[in-house]
Design an enzyme around this catalytic site. Sequence first.
Site, PDB file in Angstrom:
ATOM      1  N   CYS A 112     -17.914  -2.400  28.275  1.00 53.07           N
ATOM      2  CA  CYS A 112     -16.847  -1.674  28.920  1.00 53.07           C
ATOM      3  C   CYS A 112     -16.500  -2.382  30.314  1.00 53.07           C
ATOM      4  O   CYS A 112     -15.503  -1.804  30.920  1.00 53.07           O
ATOM      5  CB  CYS A 112     -17.688  -0.353  29.155  1.00 53.07           C
ATOM      6  SG  CYS A 112     -18.257   0.332  27.744  1.00 53.07           S
ATOM      7  N   HIS A 251     -14.734   3.744  35.101  1.00 54.73           N
ATOM      8  CA  HIS A 251     -15.150   3.691  33.516  1.00 54.73           C
ATOM      9  C   HIS A 251     -15.324   5.051  33.098  1.00 54.73           C
ATOM     10  O   HIS A 251     -16.091   5.967  33.756  1.00 54.73           O
ATOM     11  CB  HIS A 251     -16.075   2.730  33.153  1.00 54.73           C
ATOM     12  CG  HIS A 251     -16.519   2.666  31.638  1.00 54.73           C
ATOM     13  ND1 HIS A 251     -15.668   2.659  30.817  1.00 54.73           N
ATOM     14  CD2 HIS A 251     -17.650   2.916  30.947  1.00 54.73           C
ATOM     15  CE1 HIS A 251     -16.073   2.835  29.681  1.00 54.73           C
ATOM     16  NE2 HIS A 251     -17.334   2.919  29.586  1.00 54.73           N
ATOM     17  N   ASN A 281     -14.702   7.822  25.631  1.00 59.06           N
ATOM     18  CA  ASN A 281     -15.038   6.377  26.171  1.00 59.06           C
ATOM     19  C   ASN A 281     -14.486   5.543  25.160  1.00 59.06           C
ATOM     20  O   ASN A 281     -14.931   5.103  23.921  1.00 59.06           O
ATOM     21  CB  ASN A 281     -16.496   6.297  26.097  1.00 59.06           C
ATOM     22  CG  ASN A 281     -17.123   4.886  26.636  1.00 59.06           C
ATOM     23  OD1 ASN A 281     -16.370   3.826  26.706  1.00 59.06           O
ATOM     24  ND2 ASN A 281     -18.321   4.683  26.987  1.00 59.06           N
TER      25      ASN A 281
HETATM   26  N1  ACO Z   1     -24.602  18.061  20.700  1.00 60.22           N
HETATM   27  C1  ACO Z   1     -25.657  18.899  20.763  1.00 60.22           C
HETATM   28  N2  ACO Z   1     -26.853  18.414  21.242  1.00 60.22           N
HETATM   29  C2  ACO Z   1     -26.957  16.922  21.370  1.00 60.22           C
HETATM   30  C3  ACO Z   1     -25.725  16.349  21.282  1.00 60.22           C
HETATM   31  C4  ACO Z   1     -24.702  16.688  20.895  1.00 60.22           C
HETATM   32  N3  ACO Z   1     -23.589  15.931  20.565  1.00 60.22           N
HETATM   33  N4  ACO Z   1     -26.393  15.061  21.625  1.00 60.22           N
HETATM   34  C5  ACO Z   1     -27.706  15.054  22.020  1.00 60.22           C
HETATM   35  N5  ACO Z   1     -28.072  16.442  22.125  1.00 60.22           N
HETATM   36  C6  ACO Z   1     -29.329  16.789  22.395  1.00 60.22           C
HETATM   37  C7  ACO Z   1     -30.477  15.990  22.102  1.00 60.22           C
HETATM   38  O1  ACO Z   1     -30.781  16.021  20.826  1.00 60.22           O
HETATM   39  C8  ACO Z   1     -31.468  16.864  23.088  1.00 60.22           C
HETATM   40  O2  ACO Z   1     -32.196  17.702  22.440  1.00 60.22           O
HETATM   41  P1  ACO Z   1     -33.797  18.020  22.474  1.00 60.22           P
HETATM   42  O3  ACO Z   1     -33.783  18.332  23.799  1.00 60.22           O
HETATM   43  O4  ACO Z   1     -33.902  19.006  21.566  1.00 60.22           O
HETATM   44  O5  ACO Z   1     -34.346  16.608  22.422  1.00 60.22           O
HETATM   45  C9  ACO Z   1     -30.612  17.364  24.246  1.00 60.22           C
HETATM   46  O6  ACO Z   1     -29.413  17.407  23.579  1.00 60.22           O
HETATM   47  C10 ACO Z   1     -30.547  16.608  25.641  1.00 60.22           C
HETATM   48  O7  ACO Z   1     -30.184  15.314  25.196  1.00 60.22           O
HETATM   49  P2  ACO Z   1     -30.138  14.191  26.278  1.00 60.22           P
HETATM   50  O8  ACO Z   1     -29.931  12.822  25.655  1.00 60.22           O
HETATM   51  O9  ACO Z   1     -31.278  14.145  27.164  1.00 60.22           O
HETATM   52  O10 ACO Z   1     -28.904  14.511  26.837  1.00 60.22           O
HETATM   53  P3  ACO Z   1     -28.088  14.148  28.082  1.00 60.22           P
HETATM   54  O11 ACO Z   1     -27.858  15.238  29.163  1.00 60.22           O
HETATM   55  O12 ACO Z   1     -28.796  12.819  28.841  1.00 60.22           O
HETATM   56  O13 ACO Z   1     -26.699  13.770  27.854  1.00 60.22           O
HETATM   57  C11 ACO Z   1     -25.553  11.731  26.867  1.00 60.22           C
HETATM   58  C12 ACO Z   1     -26.639  12.616  26.621  1.00 60.22           C
HETATM   59  C13 ACO Z   1     -24.232  12.428  26.839  1.00 60.22           C
HETATM   60  C14 ACO Z   1     -25.404  10.685  26.027  1.00 60.22           C
HETATM   61  C15 ACO Z   1     -25.831  11.029  28.438  1.00 60.22           C
HETATM   62  O14 ACO Z   1     -27.074  10.557  28.431  1.00 60.22           O
HETATM   63  C16 ACO Z   1     -25.003   9.908  28.736  1.00 60.22           C
HETATM   64  O15 ACO Z   1     -23.721  10.146  28.777  1.00 60.22           O
HETATM   65  N6  ACO Z   1     -25.537   8.650  28.768  1.00 60.22           N
HETATM   66  C17 ACO Z   1     -24.523   7.472  28.920  1.00 60.22           C
HETATM   67  C18 ACO Z   1     -23.838   7.112  27.664  1.00 60.22           C
HETATM   68  C19 ACO Z   1     -23.183   5.892  28.081  1.00 60.22           C
HETATM   69  O16 ACO Z   1     -22.209   5.744  28.640  1.00 60.22           O
HETATM   70  N7  ACO Z   1     -23.074   4.878  26.988  1.00 60.22           N
HETATM   71  C20 ACO Z   1     -22.221   4.011  27.048  1.00 60.22           C
HETATM   72  C21 ACO Z   1     -21.728   4.136  25.765  1.00 60.22           C
HETATM   73  S1  ACO Z   1     -20.641   3.305  24.919  1.00 60.22           S
HETATM   74  C22 ACO Z   1     -20.362   1.396  25.411  1.00 60.22           C
HETATM   75  O17 ACO Z   1     -20.469   1.201  26.421  1.00 60.22           O
HETATM   76  C23 ACO Z   1     -19.612   0.654  24.290  1.00 60.22           C
END
Ligand code: ACO
Length: 326
Positions: A112, A251, A281
């Site tokens: 990214c 980003h 993203n």
């Molecule tokens: N829909 C519903 N529930 C979901 C989803 C979804 N799409 N995804 C996860 N959950 C659930 C999980 O299973 C979890 O449930 P549980 O508590 O029963 O286990 C709950 O939601 C909370 O999950 P978390 O992972 O703690 O949620 P968080 O608030 O951290 O959000 C997210 C997750 C959006 C992925 C966040 O952590 C994030 O944005 N992280 C950074 C990701 C990123 O930027 N990555 C780079 C990607 S790509 C690249 O660079 C090429």
Amino acid sequence: MGVAIIGTGSYLPYLKLTNFDLENMVDTSDEWIVTRTGIKERRICPKGKGASDLGLEASLMAIKDAGIKKDEIEFIICATITPDMYFPSTACIIQKKLGLENIPSFDFQAACSGFIYGMEIAKGLISGCGYKKGLVVATECMSRLTDYTDRSTCVLLGDGAGAAVVSENEENGIIDSYLSSNGKYENLLFTPGGVSLKPSSFETIEKRENFMKMEGSTLFKIAIYSMSESVNKVLERNKIKKEDISIVIPHQANLRIIAGVAKNLEIPIEKFFINIEKYGNMSAACIPIALDEAVKNGRIKKGDLVITVAFGAGLTWAANLIRWVK
Ligand code: ACO
């Protein structure tokens, strides 16, 4: 002579994948996706098209915006983690599609952070190697690396491309860049299978190892810290006050990450350009697409000081300090 961006372009495929579409594919909801990420929809590259097709459209727009003839382009560098194929490079394929020949063209990747790294590579080619004008393209078909059975990643990603013409210029525009990485975080965000370590096999396909894997919550914290650090480094090194920054192009990984960075830096969120709701993203393509939209809708004007900042797989993180010269 300095080095500056003299034209920008972006291209988004027309196919849309909305949160409501995803509700029919995995156990998720529009409400969860919007509140946890800020994303409402993303674009998908149609079958039979690849990163070079999106990159070509963005490149043509950037060349037109720069007001130059395409044969003034002396190099093409392309940031992508989703190339058309392993080789030849997507940059060479874009070169052919642009009708250009016999200029250096190559791909590089910093996930990214790719476009931000690309600004520094282009600056080096122009200020150190005698080139006058080049094209920096960031193009991604993240849908091709996305596991649409994994709700924790498939809601985040989309496809698109952005490009910039970088040129020698009387006034310096690419003032400084801070680039960093730390490979110890390699397993937080990666695609385990499909290349040399684990070539594609029935096993890699069965285990869905050809798709992106991610430790979302750990990444979330590192993203806020590393993006804030990158902005602080370029500001401190250049003795620029936060008040003097006209706009931050971050980003677009998660709206809550952008809000966290704004809070950490004590820069009002209104100064951050945000389009994540429309596209999600798109890895390296996020920054040049946002930059192009900010210029085209008047958020960036001649003389403005612009910060770009990103983090991505590697992990990599980076920021540019740019003076808008057009
Ligand atoms: N829909 C519903 N529930 C979901 C989803 C979804 N799409 N995804 C996860 N959950 C659930 C999980 O299973 C979890 O449930 P549980 O508590 O029963 O286990 C709950 O939601 C909370 O999950 P978390 O992972 O703690 O949620 P968080 O608030 O951290 O959000 C997210 C997750 C959006 C992925 C966040 O952590 C994030 O944005 N992280 C950074 C990701 C990123 O930027 N990555 C780079 C990607 S790509 C690249 O660079 C090429």
